[in-house]
Design an enzyme around this catalytic site. Sequence first.
Site, short mmCIF file in Angstrom:
data_model
loop_
_atom_site.label_atom_id
_atom_site.label_comp_id
_atom_site.label_asym_id
_atom_site.label_seq_id
_atom_site.Cartn_x
_atom_site.Cartn_y
_atom_site.Cartn_z
N SER A 43 0.89 -1.11 -0.07
CA SER A 43 -0.04 0.08 -0.03
C SER A 43 0.78 1.22 -0.05
CB SER A 43 -1.03 -0.12 1.41
OG SER A 43 -1.54 1.26 1.52
N TYR A 66 -1.63 -1.97 9.69
CA TYR A 66 -1.68 -2.42 8.45
C TYR A 66 -0.39 -1.63 7.74
CZ TYR A 66 -3.18 -2.06 3.49
OH TYR A 66 -3.16 -2.44 2.16
#
Length: 259
Positions: A147, A160
């Site tokens: 990401s 995350y």
Amino acid sequence: MDPLFDLVGRRALVTGAGQNLGERIARTLGRIGAHVVVNDLVETRAQAVADEIIADGGAASIALFDVTDFDSVTRGIESAGHVDILVNNAGNAGAAGWTGDGPFVDTTPVDWAPFFAVNLYGVMNCARAVTPSMIERHWGRVITIISDGARTGEVNMAAYVAAKAGAAGFTRAYARELARFDITANNIAIGTMHRPTSDTGEATEEQAQRMKEALRRYIVRRPGEPDEVAGLVAYLASPLGAWVSGQTYPVNGGYSLAL
């Protein structure tokens, strides 16, 4: 077929390839000649993608294993045959979907564990399983979808982001260690992607509003399309990508410029 993008004779494993971005990556690699091993936890999803690749004139098979389970990964890859190209896609959307994992101060290790299990240990499990055969054949490609939050940080997504950043660091170390065997490793850092968000394929009103707010941080004010990521995967997997390793490529609609 342009020989610079020809993957005929290569076997590509795409994790989490039963839907969304993974499906498009798998189909793209199939179109340029790779035998695609479609990984997913759900057999019907994996088989549907494999059937689509075959219908397009490509070659495909399925491998059902959980990337978070090292023994399951090892057995699954052994049964699938050797792997020349590994695309670590599973978990790219984040275990938390739209909502993140919440303010860090309100979380505990129990909350953090699923993010690391998929997004870091899943990457390492798969890389460990495919590397010996890549070393033996003196050729390999490892491409990991991370990401853009791993580069920029995101509020309420600490676990995350940390897991994805860990995967990025692992890729750099792996690239250094395995370069002498003609094995490359790279990351693709993605921004907000267009994907179905409900059983009907349509976003709920709340999800649409969240998307609208998120896109204010992008200079290209739309979500990315899976094929726009899959094209870069194809380049990195191809003979053209042989001199590229240890890098992180942002495919993010200019997100980092808009911060």
